[in-house]
Design an enzyme around this catalytic site. Sequence first.
Site, PDB file in Angstrom:
ATOM      1  N   ASN A  13       0.884  -1.171   0.000  1.00 29.97           N
ATOM      2  CA  ASN A  13       0.000   0.000   0.000  1.00 29.97           C
ATOM      3  C   ASN A  13       0.916   1.214   0.000  1.00 29.97           C
ATOM      4  OD1 ASN A  13      -1.777   2.053   0.430  1.00 29.97           O
ATOM      5  ND2 ASN A  13      -2.389   1.425   2.507  1.00 29.97           N
ATOM      6  N   LYS A  15       0.171   4.195  -0.283  1.00 28.25           N
ATOM      7  CA  LYS A  15      -0.455   5.407   0.294  1.00 28.25           C
ATOM      8  C   LYS A  15      -0.193   6.594  -0.631  1.00 28.25           C
ATOM      9  CE  LYS A  15      -0.159   3.195   4.737  1.00 28.25           C
ATOM     10  NZ  LYS A  15       0.006   3.297   6.186  1.00 28.25           N
ATOM     11  N   HIS A  98      -9.421   1.245   4.656  1.00 32.60           N
ATOM     12  CA  HIS A  98      -8.161   1.446   5.383  1.00 32.60           C
ATOM     13  C   HIS A  98      -8.411   2.396   6.556  1.00 32.60           C
ATOM     14  CE1 HIS A  98      -4.072   2.592   6.347  1.00 32.60           C
ATOM     15  NE2 HIS A  98      -3.697   1.476   5.753  1.00 32.60           N
ATOM     16  N   GLU A 100      -6.795   4.795   7.620  1.00 33.19           N
ATOM     17  CA  GLU A 100      -6.566   6.212   7.318  1.00 33.19           C
ATOM     18  C   GLU A 100      -7.779   6.817   6.621  1.00 33.19           C
ATOM     19  OE1 GLU A 100      -2.789   5.583   5.381  1.00 33.19           O
ATOM     20  OE2 GLU A 100      -1.968   5.001   7.323  1.00 33.19           O
ATOM     21  N   GLU A 170      -5.223  -4.786  10.449  1.00 29.33           N
ATOM     22  CA  GLU A 170      -4.224  -3.745  10.675  1.00 29.33           C
ATOM     23  C   GLU A 170      -4.516  -3.001  11.976  1.00 29.33           C
ATOM     24  OE1 GLU A 170      -2.227  -2.601   6.677  1.00 29.33           O
ATOM     25  OE2 GLU A 170      -3.833  -1.209   7.078  1.00 29.33           O
ATOM     26  N   GLY A 176       2.694   2.485  10.715  1.00 35.09           N
ATOM     27  CA  GLY A 176       3.649   3.579  10.544  1.00 35.09           C
ATOM     28  C   GLY A 176       4.336   4.005  11.825  1.00 35.09           C
ATOM     29  N   SER A 216       3.595  -1.987  10.194  1.00 36.12           N
ATOM     30  CA  SER A 216       5.053  -2.063  10.395  1.00 36.12           C
ATOM     31  C   SER A 216       5.630  -3.445  10.073  1.00 36.12           C
ATOM     32  CB  SER A 216       5.427  -1.629  11.820  1.00 36.12           C
ATOM     33  OG  SER A 216       5.017  -0.291  12.049  1.00 36.12           O
TER      34      SER A 216
HETATM   35  P1  13P Z   1       3.154   0.460   7.598  1.00 38.67           P
HETATM   36  O1  13P Z   1       3.671  -0.824   7.024  1.00 38.67           O
HETATM   37  O2  13P Z   1       3.879   1.678   7.087  1.00 38.67           O
HETATM   38  O3  13P Z   1       3.049   0.416   9.095  1.00 38.67           O
HETATM   39  O4  13P Z   1       1.657   0.622   7.036  1.00 38.67           O
HETATM   40  C1  13P Z   1       0.785  -0.436   7.161  1.00 38.67           C
HETATM   41  C2  13P Z   1      -0.441  -0.098   6.398  1.00 38.67           C
HETATM   42  O5  13P Z   1      -1.212   0.750   6.775  1.00 38.67           O
HETATM   43  C3  13P Z   1      -0.679  -0.815   5.151  1.00 38.67           C
HETATM   44  O6  13P Z   1      -1.951  -0.579   4.679  1.00 38.67           O
END
Ligand code: 13P
Length: 255
Positions: A13, A15, A98, A100, A170, A176, A216
């Site tokens: 992803n 982002k 997601h 976010e 997640e 992150g 992560s």
């Molecule tokens: P990270 O791997 O940067 O923690 O992000 C995970 C994520 O949100 C994947 O959709």
Amino acid sequence: MNKAKRKAVIAGNWKMNKTAAEAAELISALIPEVAGAGCDVVVCTPFTDLPIAVSKTAGTNIAVGAQNVHFEKSGAFTGEISADMLTELGVQYVIIGHSERRQYFGETDITVNKRLKAALAAGLKVILCVGESLEQHQHGVTAELVAMQTKIALGGVSAEELKNVIIAYEPIWAIGTGLTATAEQAEEVCAVIRRVIASLYSEADAEAFTIQYGGSMNAKNADELLAQPDVDGGLIGGASLKAPDFAAIVRAASK
Ligand code: 13P
């Protein structure tokens, strides 16, 4: 539960990262690194990178996904993208729900369900994200919350359609932050999700259902997470932006 019955899927992803030119560069680096992988490999890019990502990955084992989709077919929805717009480009996957999107863009379980159904109707494969916040984690309501998110998101989805859905667990507190759920924590919640799938559909459907961990995940911790009986893959943020890091996770899932 027999892990061999389901496909391991490693999805990046990206982002809001990478211009189209940068996307072309990353994909060029990725193609030789993941060729011959023993798992499915997906890159979910920003909308503007999708055309170049689809053309660059043509004839390779990398599939391309988007990071969101609207539930209406067309109309006055400024800034949104429909499922038909994605499929016409050759996009195969879409991430829905997601954290976010839920946190910053008002996404709710109901809109997640609507988007998911629209995506499936258009023939897209869905990576549905569920997961709890740090506060919810500390209150010990993770299992209930993830079960609720899963049940609402899958409302009205048939067993046949379920074959085109993957769930990514997640935990928001691990996204992150460099904080990873322990392999045991990831396993526990992925197993809860599988039980929910069994209760909504059947044991056989649950056994065939791919569940990813995300948060992560990196080259160092991927082996242990992916060794868990109910963790069938990963949804990778930060580590998907560097070809060698992402490829290392793909190799861990190919074992
Ligand atoms: P990270 O791997 O940067 O923690 O992000 C995970 C994520 O949100 C994947 O959709």
